[in-house]
Design an enzyme around this catalytic site. Structure first.
Site, PDB file in Angstrom:
ATOM      1  N   GLY A   1      55.187 -29.796   6.717  1.00  0.00           N
ATOM      2  CA  GLY A   1      54.975 -28.698   5.541  1.00  0.00           C
ATOM      3  C   GLY A   1      56.130 -28.180   4.683  1.00  0.00           C
ATOM      4  O   GLY A   1      57.251 -28.529   4.865  1.00  0.00           O
TER       5      GLY A   1
ATOM      6  N   ASN B   1      47.211 -20.115  11.754  1.00  0.00           N
ATOM      7  CA  ASN B   1      48.185 -20.619  12.633  1.00  0.00           C
ATOM      8  C   ASN B   1      49.212 -19.689  12.495  1.00  0.00           C
ATOM      9  O   ASN B   1      50.342 -20.169  12.143  1.00  0.00           O
ATOM     10  CB  ASN B   1      48.346 -21.939  12.537  1.00  0.00           C
TER      11      ASN B   1
ATOM     12  N   ASP C   1      48.304 -26.208   0.264  1.00  0.00           N
ATOM     13  CA  ASP C   1      48.728 -26.203   1.694  1.00  0.00           C
ATOM     14  C   ASP C   1      50.100 -25.679   1.897  1.00  0.00           C
ATOM     15  O   ASP C   1      51.021 -26.365   2.775  1.00  0.00           O
ATOM     16  CB  ASP C   1      48.464 -27.588   2.220  1.00  0.00           C
TER      17      ASP C   1
ATOM     18  N   ASN D   1      51.627 -32.587   7.273  1.00  0.00           N
ATOM     19  CA  ASN D   1      50.622 -33.176   8.011  1.00  0.00           C
ATOM     20  C   ASN D   1      49.139 -32.827   7.190  1.00  0.00           C
ATOM     21  O   ASN D   1      49.232 -31.607   6.945  1.00  0.00           O
ATOM     22  CB  ASN D   1      50.515 -32.594   9.383  1.00  0.00           C
TER      23      ASN D   1
ATOM     24  N   HIS E   1      49.782 -21.200   3.963  1.00  0.00           N
ATOM     25  CA  HIS E   1      50.207 -20.696   5.290  1.00  0.00           C
ATOM     26  C   HIS E   1      51.499 -19.798   4.599  1.00  0.00           C
ATOM     27  O   HIS E   1      52.416 -20.224   4.531  1.00  0.00           O
ATOM     28  CB  HIS E   1      50.725 -21.749   6.015  1.00  0.00           C
ATOM     29  N   PHE E   2      51.139 -18.663   4.886  1.00  0.00           N
ATOM     30  CA  PHE E   2      52.065 -17.399   4.421  1.00  0.00           C
ATOM     31  C   PHE E   2      53.022 -17.020   5.576  1.00  0.00           C
ATOM     32  O   PHE E   2      53.918 -16.295   5.262  1.00  0.00           O
ATOM     33  CB  PHE E   2      51.422 -16.298   3.608  1.00  0.00           C
ATOM     34  N   ARG E   3      52.769 -17.325   6.708  1.00  0.00           N
ATOM     35  CA  ARG E   3      53.550 -17.137   7.893  1.00  0.00           C
ATOM     36  C   ARG E   3      53.697 -15.709   8.443  1.00  0.00           C
ATOM     37  O   ARG E   3      54.436 -15.587   9.356  1.00  0.00           O
ATOM     38  CB  ARG E   3      54.968 -17.742   7.516  1.00  0.00           C
TER      39      ARG E   3
ATOM     40  N   HIS F   1      42.791 -31.194   2.586  1.00  0.00           N
ATOM     41  CA  HIS F   1      43.857 -32.197   2.506  1.00  0.00           C
ATOM     42  C   HIS F   1      43.679 -33.768   2.764  1.00  0.00           C
ATOM     43  O   HIS F   1      44.172 -34.283   3.431  1.00  0.00           O
ATOM     44  CB  HIS F   1      45.405 -31.783   2.962  1.00  0.00           C
TER      45      HIS F   1
ATOM     46  N   HIS G   1      59.202 -23.666   5.563  1.00  0.00           N
ATOM     47  CA  HIS G   1      59.981 -23.786   6.782  1.00  0.00           C
ATOM     48  C   HIS G   1      61.340 -23.570   6.139  1.00  0.00           C
ATOM     49  O   HIS G   1      61.685 -23.968   4.909  1.00  0.00           O
ATOM     50  CB  HIS G   1      59.662 -25.058   7.598  1.00  0.00           C
TER      51      HIS G   1
END
Length: 451
Positions: A330, A95, A311, A284, A63-65, A237, A315
Site C-alpha cells: 500500500g 481493516n 486505494d 495488493n 485506508h485512513f488508518r 482495484h 505506511h
C-alpha cells in the site's frame, strides 16, 4: 449565510465543458449560468478566469488508518491531504484496529470523522467468516456498503468460506465491494520464492506472486457468484488486462449490477518501476506489466471499468524499507491522484470529461450518494478549481501525508488544485487550509436496499 460567486470558470460537468458562473448559498449550489450578477453586498466573488471548475472528487476506496494505526495516518491528516488533491468525499475501508466488523465499531469511526475530517465521509462495514447477523444490521441509508477481502491483505480479514460468501451475497441488497485475489495461488507462488530467496525476495517478483492468475480466478468467482445470487457487486482495484474482459460496457452505470474500479497507480506505474521504486510501489493487487497498464486504460475508456480511485493506504518509510515479506503493501495517493490523471489528460491519454465521469459522477451514481458528484442546482457545493497550466514538482516539502513520502516524489505535474469547497465552504486555497468547517456524513438514496 454569505453568498459565494465563482465567475468566468471553465465548467466540466456531465460530459461537457462550458464557460460560466456558479452561485453558492450556504452549503448548496443555487445557480449556474453563463453570467450571474451579484445581488448581495456580502457576496464573495472569486474570479476563475482560465481555470477549470469541476465537482469535488469522490474516492470510493481509502485506508485512513484510524483507529489503531495512527502512527501511519489519521482521518484528519489524510482528509486534509485529500482536499488539497481535490477529493471532497471519501469512503474508508474496515481493516483498521479494531476492524469495523460490528455496528458499534463502525459508528465509532463515524464519530471520529465527525470531529476531525476536512472532507465528507463514509465507511464500509467489514464482512468476515462469522459476522453475517451483524452485517445484516447495516443501514443502507447512511453506510456506503459491505467490504469483503477475497484475498488476504493488510489486516487479515480474509473471507474464505464459500458457504459464508454465498450466504452474504444472497442475503443483502447493499453494494458488496470486493478485493479479489486467490489465496491458494498466492501461497503457492510465495512458497516457491521463499525457497529460493528466503524473506528477502526481490520486489520485482511481487506481480509474479500476486499474479494475473490469482486476480482472474478470484474476480471470475466473485462475478459468477453475483450473477447466481443477484448481488450488487463492485470489484475494487483491477490490475490486469485479462480481468477487464469480465466486465460489460453496456447500459448506464447506475443500472449495472456488476461494476469495476481501477486505481491511479495501476494506470501510472508498471513492473519496470520496481527497480527504482522498490517496496514503495508494493501494492495488493500488484502493479503488473505495461500490457496490463495499457489494457486497464483501454477498458476505462470503453466503460468496462466505471471508477478511478486511489486505494490510498499509507505506511511509514521504516515499514516500507523492511525486507519483502515484512514490508506492508500500500501507499499514499489522495493528494496526487487528480494531478496524475490531469497529466494523463495533458498527454492526451484521456479526456478531462472522462476523468470527471470516473472520479465524480460514477462514484455518486454507483453508491447512490445524495446530492454530490455533480455541478447541479440544489446539490452540495463540493467544488474544485484547477489551474490547468501550473507546473509543480512533488517533493518532501509539499507532501501532506502523515507518512511523509509519496511514490510520485520527483514527478512534475502540469496542473494545480487552487481552491476546494466542501459543502459550500472554502476549505483550501492556494496551499492554505480553513479548518473551521468539518465534512459531513454521506447519505444514500437506497429505499429499496433494506436487508
Amino acid at each position: 449565510m454569505s453568498l459565494v460567486l465563482i465567475k468566468n470558470a471553465r465548467i466540466v460537468n456531465e460530459g461537457k465543458i462550458f464557460d460560466g458562473d456558479v452561485l453558492i448559498d450556504g452549503e448548496f449550489i443555487v445557480d449556474i449560468d453563463t453570467s450571474i450578477s451579484s445581488k448581495s453586498a456580502d457576496t464573495t466573488v472569486i474570479d476563475a478566469e482560465g481555470k477549470y471548475l469541476i465537482p469535488g472528487l469522490i474516492d470510493d476506496q481509502v485506508h485512513f488508518r484510524e483507529p489503531g494505526l495512527t502512527h501511519k495516518a489519521t482521518i484528519e491528516s489524510e482528509s486534509k491531504a485529500a482536499i488539497a488533491g481535490g477529493i471532497t468525499s471519501f469512503i474508508e475501508m474496515p481493516n483498521t484496529v479494531p476492524q469495523a466488523t460490528t455496528q458499534e465499531l463502525l459508528e465509532q469511526k463515524f464519530e471520529i470523522a465527525s470531529k476531525t475530517s476536512y472532507a465528507n465521509y463514509s465507511f464500509m462495514f467489514g464482512g468476515t467468516n462469522d459476522n453475517l447477523e451483524e452485517l445484516l444490521k447495516t443501514n443502507p441509508a447512511n453506510v456506503a456498503g459491505i467490504k469483503l477481502f477475497l484475498g488476504s491483505s493488510t489486516g487479515n480479514m480474509l473471507v474464505n468460506d464459500e458457504k459464508v460468501l454465498e450466504k452474504i451475497f444472497s442475503s443483502t441488497k447493499m453494494l458488496i465491494a470486493v478485493h479479489c485475489e486467490d489465496e491458494a495461488t498466492i501461497k503457492t507462488n510465495l512458497d516457491t520464492c521463499l525457497k529460493e530467496y528466503g524473506d528477502d525476495i526481490p520486489v520485482k517478483f511481487h506481480p509474479k506472486i500476486r499474479s494475473e492468475e490469482a486476480c482472474y480466478i478470484s474476480s471470475s468467482k466473485a462475478i459468477k457468484l453475483a450473477k447466481k445470487t443477484g448481488a450488487r457487486l463492485h470489484v475494487f482495484h483491477l490490475s490486469t488486462a485479462k480481468e477487464t474482459e469480465l466486465f460489460s460496457h453496456k447500459g448506464p452505470v447506475e443500472k449495472k449490477q456488476i461494476t469495476a474500479e481501477v486505481c491511479v497507480h495501476h494506470l501510472w506505474f508498471d513492473e519496470s518501476d520496481y527497480e527504482s521504486k522498490g517496496n514503495f510501489i508494493k501494492w495488493n493487487p500488484a502493479i503488473k506489466t505495461a500490457h496490463d497498464k495499457e489494457g486497464l486504460l483501454k477498458a476505462l475508456l470503453e466503460d468496462r471499468i466505471d471508477v478511478i480511485a486511489t486505494d490510498h493506504a499509507p505506511h511509514t518509510i521504516e515499514e516500507k524499507e523492511q525486507v519483502y515479506t515484512k514490508a506492508p503493501s500500500g501507499g499514499p495517493m489522495v493528494q496526487h491522484a487528480l494531478p496524475a490523471m490531469l497529466k494523463m489528460f495533458k498527454q492526451e491519454k484521456i479526456s478531462i470529461e472522462k476523468i470527471i465521469e470516473k472520479m465524480c459522477h460514477n462514484p455518486a451514481k454507483i453508491f447512490k450518494i445524495e446530492k454530490r458528484g455533480f455541478i447541479k442546482k440544489g446539490y452540495y457545493a463540493d467544488l474544485v478549481l484547477i489551474d490547468i497550466s501550473s507546473p509543480w514538482t512533488v517533493t518532501k516539502d509539499n507532501i501532506l501525508y502523515k507518512c511523509g513520502w509519496s511514490p510520485f516524489e520527483g514527478t512534475t505535474f502540469y496542473s494545480k488544485i487552487t481552491h476546494t469547497f466542501v459543502n459550500g465552504h472554502l476549505v483550501y486555497k492556494n496551499g492554505k487550509f480553513n479548518d473551521s468547517h468539518k465534512g459531513k456524513r454521506l447519505l444514500f438514496n437506497r429505499s429499496n436496499e433494506k436487508n
